[in-house]
Scaffold this motif. Structure first.
Motif, PDB file in Angstrom:
ATOM      1  N   GLN A   1       4.319   8.001 -17.883  1.00  0.00           N
ATOM      2  CA  GLN A   1       3.323   7.869 -16.809  1.00  0.00           C
ATOM      3  C   GLN A   1       3.476   8.924 -15.713  1.00  0.00           C
ATOM      4  N   LEU A   2       4.526   9.762 -15.813  1.00  0.00           N
ATOM      5  CA  LEU A   2       4.816  10.724 -14.738  1.00  0.00           C
ATOM      6  C   LEU A   2       4.092  12.040 -14.923  1.00  0.00           C
ATOM      7  N   HIS A   3       3.783  12.676 -13.793  1.00  0.00           N
ATOM      8  CA  HIS A   3       3.436  14.099 -13.910  1.00  0.00           C
ATOM      9  C   HIS A   3       4.605  14.969 -13.456  1.00  0.00           C
ATOM     10  N   THR A   4       5.473  14.425 -12.577  1.00  0.00           N
ATOM     11  CA  THR A   4       6.635  15.203 -12.143  1.00  0.00           C
ATOM     12  C   THR A   4       7.920  14.396 -12.287  1.00  0.00           C
ATOM     13  N   LEU A   5       8.892  15.038 -12.904  1.00  0.00           N
ATOM     14  CA  LEU A   5      10.230  14.468 -12.947  1.00  0.00           C
ATOM     15  C   LEU A   5      11.136  15.420 -12.174  1.00  0.00           C
TER      16      LEU A   5
ATOM     17  N   PHE B   1       6.978   0.063 -11.303  1.00  0.00           N
ATOM     18  CA  PHE B   1       6.060   0.831 -10.446  1.00  0.00           C
ATOM     19  C   PHE B   1       4.926   1.349 -11.337  1.00  0.00           C
ATOM     20  N   PRO B   2       3.942   0.531 -11.549  1.00  0.00           N
ATOM     21  CA  PRO B   2       2.911   0.888 -12.547  1.00  0.00           C
ATOM     22  C   PRO B   2       2.153   2.179 -12.231  1.00  0.00           C
ATOM     23  N   LEU B   3       2.067   2.549 -10.959  1.00  0.00           N
ATOM     24  CA  LEU B   3       1.271   3.739 -10.609  1.00  0.00           C
ATOM     25  C   LEU B   3       2.129   4.979 -10.375  1.00  0.00           C
TER      26      LEU B   3
ATOM     27  N   LYS C   1       0.797  -1.232   0.000  1.00  0.00           N
ATOM     28  CA  LYS C   1       0.000   0.000   0.000  1.00  0.00           C
ATOM     29  C   LYS C   1       0.829   1.282   0.000  1.00  0.00           C
ATOM     30  N   LEU C   2       2.118   1.155   0.196  1.00  0.00           N
ATOM     31  CA  LEU C   2       2.955   2.356   0.286  1.00  0.00           C
ATOM     32  C   LEU C   2       2.859   3.173  -1.002  1.00  0.00           C
ATOM     33  N   GLU C   3       2.584   4.472  -0.836  1.00  0.00           N
ATOM     34  CA  GLU C   3       2.441   5.343  -2.009  1.00  0.00           C
ATOM     35  C   GLU C   3       3.646   6.257  -2.206  1.00  0.00           C
TER      36      GLU C   3
ATOM     37  N   LEU D   1       3.176   2.250  -5.354  1.00  0.00           N
ATOM     38  CA  LEU D   1       4.018   3.430  -5.198  1.00  0.00           C
ATOM     39  C   LEU D   1       3.694   4.497  -6.246  1.00  0.00           C
ATOM     40  N   LYS D   2       3.411   5.708  -5.758  1.00  0.00           N
ATOM     41  CA  LYS D   2       3.111   6.820  -6.661  1.00  0.00           C
ATOM     42  C   LYS D   2       4.264   7.809  -6.720  1.00  0.00           C
TER      43      LYS D   2
END
Lengths: 281, 405
Positions: free
Chosen positions: A207-211, A178-180, A121-123, A148-149
């Motif tokens: 898949q990223l919004h922030t790099l 890390f699919p999410l 569950k760790l995000e 993981l997000k």
């Protein structure tokens, strides 16, 4: 969110107060049952005392913290202990003891390990340090964090524990791992250019919004790869704060229309021996 | 309305600032007695007093200001502090720790010294000279007036200037200070320092040149007991030569030394000139930086204050730190009162002094105040106002315009 920070200050340390006592005291109160965020600050003499007792206590008292979702181990300033001098330990048992945890932050990498690196569950996983060991990178790489997000790793410098290679870093971003994941931070690195070049067109960027490639030794070399990448153009935020890019490159970013943080330009020197990441010692 | 004599370096920002403040308050300009003239015998308190036409019953306000940032004054003070200097009626009380300067420079040598920017010439002999000068001025004033009206008594200035002595006085008075590692005389050199650190399991220290001011002569020193690594953050630089002794100088920026040999050399030099060594109290944070507070106290009352925020352990260097108000760094009203009280109690330990800038830190997490330093000349604060007045105006308002002082 209910949050609590425990730390041993100057006077308490002199008077022999132990962080374990503070953890046990907190666990003894009813508020522990509702606590969602726990921050462990300076545990006293972190330059010689590692975090193993803290891990042991938190594992032992896990039933007293049923709502805990966010944990930070080692939230201390340089005034309390230089980041590269903080002695950590194996934080892995925490992951097993707190299956509902969502966010884990660790500061300091001396003797840090993360075994087993597994959590469903760790995000968010953040490791702040002056040099991240290859063994920790390998653990994360071979572990499993399905949910993981956000992954934010300070890679640091060889002098303070970064003994990995570009390949060790890149193995983390292989497709499907890390699919999410939507926030990737591979930062504070002395090989920031190489990382930037390798990441610029990596599939994971889609898949990223922030790099976040901030706080490292990024120069025009790495920036060139980023600015030419079609994948990078789709990001919501590119964080390059603290860098060694030229004024010319900064102008190109300003004209790019991208949401890019290029603040904190460092004085550039042609000799790369004089370029350091932001957080090292 | 009292007349006033400033013993200082005319034309510098302190003297000019004070004169400007007097003008704004409608006070006549103070007479300036230059340190250099006093040291070279060209003027004295007596000659200035005579030119004012003062009588015994009307002592002028006497203000001693910082003698620093003036090479010729520094050279004269080092000459005055030389063991071979012809010093009449020397009162040993004034020299406390400084009876025998190490590797002294003779009067003749001192007088021929040439200026090397940033060089730290001979701090202990300089301080010896300054104490001798203070004692001479004190005696001279006592001859001229029944009750000399010092803003800060010369003896207090000598005490505040010596960090070893200040720490003694403050801890005896029960004020919160960082624990001293050991008595100064018990730490003659670096190797002894390291032994004591191990014995006391104390690995993070501030080493302060006994008579340094500002960031000059301060080292934030730490040893990693596990790896043996050392770190010394300081503005002191050293240059070694083959054919002559090393030069120590102020590099005007912070350097983080890691090299054992360099650290050892700098610490040894500092210890030879006299140093105060105390535990390093982790300071409270403001966002990702830490801060301490300069709290001015005038006539028993805390007034101007600024928070000095820095990424480095040494906050008093302008280069690497920001200045903010206490409100801006989020210090509660209650805590501000605590800081003010702490500073007021500190100055009250020096009953014959009216002005001092007290450096106070709040410890991390518990926000407990500790006195870090007492600066007799700590009133040069820019862009800082209390009840609409800058520090110099406020001091003049509280001293020259008041009838009680």
């Amino acid at each position: 969110m209910s949050e609590c920070k425990l730390s041993v200050d100057y006077d308490q340390y002199e008077n022999g107060v132990k962080i374990i006592d503070l953890i046990e005291e907190l666990a003894g109160k009813d508020e522990s049952l509702q606590l969602e965020s726990l921050i462990i600050g300076d545990w006293g003499g972190a330059y010689e005392n590692d975090s193993s007792e803290i891990v042991e206590a938190l594992v032992r008292l896990k039933d007293r913290f049923p709502q805990l979702r966010s944990l930070f181990i080692g939230d201390m300033s340089y005034e309390e202990c230089e980041v590269s001098w903080i002695n950590q330990s194996n934080i892995g048992p925490i992951l097993a003891a707190y299956p509902d945890l969502r966010s884990l932050t660790i500061k300091g990498s001396t003797d840090l390990s993360l075994v087993p690196a597994q959590h469903d569950k760790l995000e968010e996983l953040t490791i702040i340090c002056g040099g991240l060991g290859k063994d920790v990178l390998t653990s994360i790489n071979e572990g499993s964090f399905k949910n993981l997000k956000k992954l934010e790793l300070y890679l640091g410098v060889e002098d303070y524990g970064f003994d990995g290679s570009l390949e060790d870093v890149l193995s983390l971003i292989e497709p499907g791992k890390f699919p999410l994941l939507t926030y990737l931070g591979l930062k504070d690195s002395e090989i920031q250019d190489e990382i930037a070049i390798a990441v610029a067109n990596a599939p994971i960027v889609d898949q990223l919004h922030t790099l976040d490639l901030s706080m490292g030794t990024l120069t025009d070399k790495g920036a060139e790869a980023l600015i030419n990448s079609e994948k990078v153009k789709k990001l919501k935020l590119l964080d390059l704060n603290y860098h060694y890019m030229s004024d010319e490159m900064m102008n190109r970013w300003k004209q790019s229309g991208l949401n890019v943080d290029i603040s904190d330009q460092q004085e550039s020197d042609d000799d790369e021996d004089y370029r350091y990441p932001s957080l090292t010692e | 309305m009292k007349s006033m004599i400033i013993i200082g370096n005319s034309g510098n920002r302190r003297t000019t600032g004070l004169q400007a403040a007097r003008a704004r308050l409608g006070l006549p300009p103070a007479l300036v007695l230059d340190y250099l003239d006093v040291l070279q015998g060209k003027a004295s308190l007596r000659s200035v007093a005579q030119s004012m036409g003062q009588t015994v019953n009307e002592p002028p306000l006497l203000r001693l200001d910082a003698p620093g940032e003036h090479f010729e004054v520094e050279r004269e003070l080092i000459a005055l502090g030389a063991p071979d200097a012809a010093t009449q009626h020397l009162d040993e009380r004034w020299l406390r720790f400084n009876k025998n300067p190490v590797q002294p420079i003779s009067t003749k040598m001192a007088k021929t010294m040439e200026e090397v920017k940033g060089k730290l010439y001979h701090p202990s002999q300089w301080f010896r000279g300054y104490c001798i000068l203070l004692s001479q001025l004190d005696r001279e004033a006592a001859h001229l007036w029944d009750m000399p009206s010092w803003m800060n008594a010369p003896e207090d200035i000598a005490a505040m200037f010596d960090k070893r002595h200040t720490h003694d006085i403050l801890s005896s008075a029960g004020l919160p200070v960082a624990r001293r590692l050991a008595a100064p005389e018990a730490i003659p050199d670096y190797d002894t320092l390291r032994d004591i650190m191990v014995n006391k399991r104390t690995y993070r220290l501030f080493i302060k040149l006994a008579a340094g001011s500002g960031a000059c002569g301060v080292i934030a020193y730490q040893v990693n007991p596990v790896t043996g690594a050392e770190s010394a953050v300081t503005t002191i630089g050293v240059e070694n030569y083959v054919r002559r002794p090393p030069i120590f100088y102020n590099v005007k920026k912070l350097v983080n030394y890691k090299d054992h040999q360099v650290i050892r050399q700098i610490i040894n030099w500092l210890l030879r000139h006299g140093a105060h060594i105390e535990q390093w109290i982790p300071k409270a944070s403001y966002r990702d930086r830490t801060f301490d507070i300069r709290q001015l106290v005038v006539a028993g009352q805390a007034c101007h204050s600024i928070a000095r925020i820095s990424r480095t352990p040494i906050t008093n260097l302008h280069l690497d730190s920001d200045r903010m108000s206490l409100e801006e760094v989020g210090i509660s009203e209650h805590l501000q009162t605590t800081v003010r009280q702490c500073a007021e109690q500190t100055l009250s330990v020096f009953p014959r002094s009216t002005v001092a800038g007290i450096d106070v830190c709040l410890s991390s997490s518990s926000y407990r105040p500790y006195v870090l330093d007492v600066n007799p000349f700590g009133d040069l604060l820019y862009h800082s106002y209390y009840e609409g007045h800058d520090p110099y105006e406020w001091e003049m308002k509280m001293t020259s315009l008041s009838t009680t002082i």
